[in-house]
Design an enzyme around this catalytic site. Structure first.
Site, PDB file in Angstrom:
ATOM      1  N   ASN A 115      27.555  12.300  -8.195  1.00  0.00           N
ATOM      2  CA  ASN A 115      28.476  12.911  -7.241  1.00  0.00           C
ATOM      3  C   ASN A 115      27.899  14.211  -6.706  1.00  0.00           C
ATOM      4  O   ASN A 115      27.200  14.931  -7.407  1.00  0.00           O
ATOM      5  CB  ASN A 115      29.846  13.147  -7.884  1.00  0.00           C
ATOM      6  N   PHE A 119      33.019  20.767  -4.758  1.00  0.00           N
ATOM      7  CA  PHE A 119      34.268  21.512  -4.970  1.00  0.00           C
ATOM      8  C   PHE A 119      35.264  21.301  -3.822  1.00  0.00           C
ATOM      9  O   PHE A 119      35.886  22.245  -3.337  1.00  0.00           O
ATOM     10  CB  PHE A 119      34.004  23.015  -5.116  1.00  0.00           C
ATOM     11  N   SER A 180      28.031  23.421 -11.980  1.00  0.00           N
ATOM     12  CA  SER A 180      27.960  22.302 -11.039  1.00  0.00           C
ATOM     13  C   SER A 180      26.675  22.409 -10.227  1.00  0.00           C
ATOM     14  O   SER A 180      26.331  23.481  -9.738  1.00  0.00           O
ATOM     15  CB  SER A 180      29.158  22.315 -10.090  1.00  0.00           C
ATOM     16  N   ASN A 182      26.323  21.119  -7.349  1.00  0.00           N
ATOM     17  CA  ASN A 182      26.672  20.764  -5.971  1.00  0.00           C
ATOM     18  C   ASN A 182      27.136  21.930  -5.099  1.00  0.00           C
ATOM     19  O   ASN A 182      27.517  21.736  -3.957  1.00  0.00           O
ATOM     20  CB  ASN A 182      27.752  19.668  -5.990  1.00  0.00           C
ATOM     21  N   THR A 183      27.122  23.125  -5.656  1.00  0.00           N
ATOM     22  CA  THR A 183      27.354  24.341  -4.877  1.00  0.00           C
ATOM     23  C   THR A 183      26.065  25.153  -4.925  1.00  0.00           C
ATOM     24  O   THR A 183      25.641  25.548  -6.016  1.00  0.00           O
ATOM     25  CB  THR A 183      28.522  25.172  -5.448  1.00  0.00           C
ATOM     26  N   LYS A 222      31.927  26.445 -18.680  1.00  0.00           N
ATOM     27  CA  LYS A 222      31.319  25.110 -18.680  1.00  0.00           C
ATOM     28  C   LYS A 222      29.847  25.223 -18.311  1.00  0.00           C
ATOM     29  O   LYS A 222      29.495  25.815 -17.287  1.00  0.00           O
ATOM     30  CB  LYS A 222      32.038  24.188 -17.690  1.00  0.00           C
ATOM     31  N   ASN A 251      28.319  19.728 -18.275  1.00  0.00           N
ATOM     32  CA  ASN A 251      28.540  19.225 -16.935  1.00  0.00           C
ATOM     33  C   ASN A 251      27.572  18.075 -16.665  1.00  0.00           C
ATOM     34  O   ASN A 251      26.940  17.549 -17.578  1.00  0.00           O
ATOM     35  CB  ASN A 251      28.337  20.368 -15.924  1.00  0.00           C
TER      36      ASN A 251
END
Length: 344
Positions: A115, A119, A180, A182-183, A222, A251
């Site tokens: 994925n 966010f 994450s 993805n940021t 996390k 994560n």
């Protein structure tokens, strides 16, 4: 619900686009809960297995990881299926759409998901309203919070503080997401010095809010599975010195070693599911070797069956969370884990 029944439903959903199937599943769960159908389908839940963690009493050790119920709209239904805790989010101070579509991919033969959602969420204010609307769930609700994409790292602390204040008194605990992939630049906050500054600011605000409201909310962080022994040791020192209340490990991974040559393996984003099982457990064990019982660990990453859950707990986790395993194996996985734990 039996495994056969869930597999039939899953196979139908897997014919759809992954994100469309995700939204449809949550919508169906909410409707089934509202009409009483879910109570009939879910069947009798295993006996309660309370766990004390971060000063809270969790009805059982199996929770839902952040990322599935991003907006906190499906808590009652998820509780009906057996989860003792639900972590919503990731929630940011302001709403944001996330990354462009498509951004969610299944690698079915490896029981994995990639994925790069970014966010996507409704923002902390609406997230709080959604959680307040839940009525039947008796478990623990966590808010997983992050910074908005447009906020530069030098101002990230401000975003985390806004989110912390926004959910204070509504969440039972908060998880600070600095892992994450993805940021852009978010994982840079896992550097020991940056983490120490962030944790210091959060703990200071925690004390202030606790004193002014009379309500105490634990703070967890996390972390990613993609770190070596030296970084784990450095962060463990920061966590112990900074008074962290809990650690969520781990994560998704940016590694593709376990899925090389598979469909979608070259897609950008975080990889979850079976390929991350061993890496996550290894990181939990490493952190536990430094933290011991001083900071409880919530184990997440590639829990696809009851044995995986036991391994996480034996590695040092106090609680566990499911995400991809729940997508592939459904509510029967929760029951299987709880039954195996009860038989120990």
């Amino acid at each position: 619900m039996t495994s056969t029944q869930y597999n039939f439903a899953r196979n139908l959903l897997f014919k759809m686009d992954a994100e469309d199937a995700h939204h449809l599943s949550l919508d169906l769960m909410r409707k089934a809960e509202a009409t009483g159908v879910l109570k009939l389908v879910a069947g009798k839940l295993p006996a309660a297995q309370p766990v004390e963690c971060m000063g809270l009493t969790f009805p059982n050790p199996v929770g839902l990881a952040a990322g599935l119920d991003k907006e906190g709209t499906t808590i009652d239904a998820l509780g009906r299926l057996g989860f003792g805790s639900v972590e919503i989010g990731t929630i940011t101070p302001k709403p944001q759409p996330g990354n462009p579509l498509p951004r969610l991919f299944r690698i079915i033969e490896e029981e994995a998901i990639i994925n790069r959602m970014g966010f996507n969420n409704v923002g902390i204010d609406q997230g709080v309203k959604n959680v307040r609307a839940s009525s039947t769930f008796k478990g623990i609700v966590g808010f997983n919070i992050g910074k908005n994409k447009v906020t530069p790292n030098e101002n990230a602390v401000d975003d985390y503080l806004k989110a912390l204040r926004g959910c204070w008194g509504v969440a039972d605990y908060v998880t600070v997401n600095i892992s994450s992939p993805n940021t852009p630049g978010l994982r840079d906050l896992q550097a020991a010095d940056d983490t120490a500054r962030l944790l210091e600011a959060l703990k200071k605000e925690q004390v202030h809010l606790s004193e002014t409201t009379g309500f105490h909310m634990p703070i967890a962080l996390k972390v990613a599975p993609d770190m070596g022994e030296e970084q784990i040791a450095d962060l463990s020192r920061v966590f112990l010195e900074g008074g962290l209340d809990g650690l969520v490990a781990t994560n998704t991974t940016i590694s593709r070693e376990a899925v090389l040559g598979k469909p979608y393996a070259t897609q950008a984003g975080g990889l979850s599911g079976k390929p991350v099982t061993k890496a996550s457990t290894k990181v939990i064990k490493a952190f536990y070797s430094h933290l011991g019982e001083q900071i409880p660990i919530i184990g997440v990453g590639g829990i696809m069956n009851a044995d995986d859950a036991i391994e996480k707990l034996d590695a040092g986790a106090k609680l566990i969370q499911l995400y991809t395993g729940f997508i592939y194996h459904g509510p029967p996985l929760i029951h299987s884990i709880l039954n195996k734990l009860a038989a120990r």
